[in-house]
Design a protein around this motif. Structure first.
Motif, PDB file in Angstrom:
ATOM      1  N   TYR A   8     -11.649   5.377  -1.872  1.00  0.00           N
ATOM      2  CA  TYR A   8     -10.700   4.638  -1.178  1.00  0.00           C
ATOM      3  C   TYR A   8      -9.824   5.974  -0.791  1.00  0.00           C
ATOM      4  N   VAL A  15      -9.474   0.120   8.776  1.00  0.00           N
ATOM      5  CA  VAL A  15      -8.892  -0.553   7.492  1.00  0.00           C
ATOM      6  C   VAL A  15      -9.852  -0.124   6.305  1.00  0.00           C
ATOM      7  N   CYS A  23      -9.966  -0.524   2.225  1.00  0.00           N
ATOM      8  CA  CYS A  23      -9.433  -1.434   1.033  1.00  0.00           C
ATOM      9  C   CYS A  23     -10.042  -1.102  -0.170  1.00  0.00           C
ATOM     10  N   ILE A  45     -10.824  -3.038  -3.776  1.00  0.00           N
ATOM     11  CA  ILE A  45     -11.114  -4.497  -4.122  1.00  0.00           C
ATOM     12  C   ILE A  45     -11.561  -4.390  -5.558  1.00  0.00           C
ATOM     13  N   ALA A  80      -7.811  -7.924  -3.174  1.00  0.00           N
ATOM     14  CA  ALA A  80      -7.468  -6.564  -2.612  1.00  0.00           C
ATOM     15  C   ALA A  80      -6.678  -6.054  -3.716  1.00  0.00           C
ATOM     16  N   ARG A 134      -5.441  -2.505  -3.157  1.00  0.00           N
ATOM     17  CA  ARG A 134      -4.674  -1.520  -2.144  1.00  0.00           C
ATOM     18  C   ARG A 134      -5.405  -1.998  -0.592  1.00  0.00           C
ATOM     19  N   MET A 135      -4.728  -1.443   0.255  1.00  0.00           N
ATOM     20  CA  MET A 135      -5.047  -1.797   1.764  1.00  0.00           C
ATOM     21  C   MET A 135      -4.329  -1.047   2.482  1.00  0.00           C
ATOM     22  N   TRP A 136      -4.995  -0.016   3.427  1.00  0.00           N
ATOM     23  CA  TRP A 136      -4.523   0.837   4.199  1.00  0.00           C
ATOM     24  C   TRP A 136      -4.882   0.551   5.677  1.00  0.00           C
ATOM     25  N   THR A 137      -3.918   0.464   6.635  1.00  0.00           N
ATOM     26  CA  THR A 137      -4.160   0.410   7.898  1.00  0.00           C
ATOM     27  C   THR A 137      -3.205   1.431   8.774  1.00  0.00           C
ATOM     28  N   GLU A 171       0.152   1.808   3.887  1.00  0.00           N
ATOM     29  CA  GLU A 171      -0.492   1.260   2.796  1.00  0.00           C
ATOM     30  C   GLU A 171       0.277  -0.009   2.079  1.00  0.00           C
TER      31      GLU A 171
END
Length: 71
Positions: free
Chosen positions: A32, A46, A48, A50, A59, A61-64, A68
């Motif tokens: 990630y 994007v 993620c 998971i 999820a 963590r998620m980065w866009t 984050e």
């Protein structure tokens, strides 16, 4: 039940997914972090992290392009 960890990369909204699966969260987190570092300049990407146990996934963590988040 065993938990599996996924790093998921999507280049465009609703586009195809590149995904890896690991038994250790540290391995998935490393991928990630690597993907965020490589693709952070692309506003549509994007990434993620998971965690999934059985049929239940969430999820971690998620980065866009907006940064984050930890849902």
């Amino acid at each position: 039940m065993e938990t599996r960890y996924f790093a998921r990369l999507r280049f465009v909204v609703n586009g195809p997914v590149v995904e890896g699966k690991w038994a250790l969260v540290s391995s998935a987190r490393d991928r990630y972090t690597e993907w965020v570092g490589i693709y952070s300049k692309d506003p549509e990407v994007v990434v993620c992290l998971i965690g999934k146990t059985g049929d239940q996934g969430r999820a971690l963590r998620m980065w866009t392009a907006q940064g984050e988040s930890t849902p």
